[in-house]
Design a protein around this motif. Structure first.
Motif, mmCIF file in Angstrom:
data_model
loop_
_atom_site.group_PDB
_atom_site.id
_atom_site.type_symbol
_atom_site.label_atom_id
_atom_site.label_comp_id
_atom_site.label_asym_id
_atom_site.label_seq_id
_atom_site.Cartn_x
_atom_site.Cartn_y
_atom_site.Cartn_z
ATOM 1 N N VAL A 46 42.631 40.849 41.042
ATOM 2 C CA VAL A 46 41.562 41.389 40.192
ATOM 3 C C VAL A 46 42.130 42.385 39.186
ATOM 4 N N ILE A 47 42.960 43.305 39.653
ATOM 5 C CA ILE A 47 43.538 44.308 38.746
ATOM 6 C C ILE A 47 44.362 43.636 37.653
ATOM 7 N N CYS A 48 45.173 42.648 38.024
ATOM 8 C CA CYS A 48 45.994 41.947 37.026
ATOM 9 C C CYS A 48 45.121 41.236 35.994
ATOM 10 N N LYS A 49 44.049 40.595 36.440
ATOM 11 C CA LYS A 49 43.139 39.923 35.507
ATOM 12 C C LYS A 49 42.442 40.935 34.601
ATOM 13 N N LEU A 50 42.057 42.076 35.151
ATOM 14 C CA LEU A 50 41.406 43.110 34.346
ATOM 15 C C LEU A 50 42.372 43.699 33.324
#
Length: 81
Positions: A46-50
Motif C-alpha cells: 500500500v505504501i509503495c502504491k501511494l
C-alpha cells in the motif's frame, strides 16, 4: 490536492489492493494493521502504491510510526509538492 482528496485516494488504493475489505468502512482513526486485513507485507504494498500515486517518498524509518489511516494521509500531505 486537498487533504480530503488524499484521504479518498488512499482509501481507494487500500480497497483496490484488498478487495475483501470492501465491507470495512475505513475512518481516519482506523488502525491499519489491527482493524483491517492488512499485514506487514500488505502495508508495504500500500505504501509503495501511494508513493507512486502521489509522487512522494515516505522514509522507511517512518513507516513503523504510521498506525492509523489518518497518520498515512498526514505523511503523504506533508510531502506533497
Amino acid at each position: 490536492m486537498t487533504r480530503q482528496e488524499v484521504l479518498e485516494q488512499t482509501k481507494k488504493v487500500i480497497y483496490d489492493c484488498f478487495p475483501d475489505m470492501a465491507d470495512i468502512d475505513l475512518q481516519e482513526d482506523s488502525v491499519i494493521n489491527t482493524e483491517t486485513a492488512i499485514d506487514s507485507m500488505g502495508f508495504v504494498l500500500v505504501i509503495c502504491k501511494l508513493e507512486a500515486l502521489f509522487d512522494v517518498r515516505i522514509p522507511e524509518r517512518q513507516w513503523q510510526k504510521l498506525q492509523t489511516l489518518g497518520d498515512v494521509v498526514d505523511a503523504i500531505c506533508k510531502r506533497l509538492k
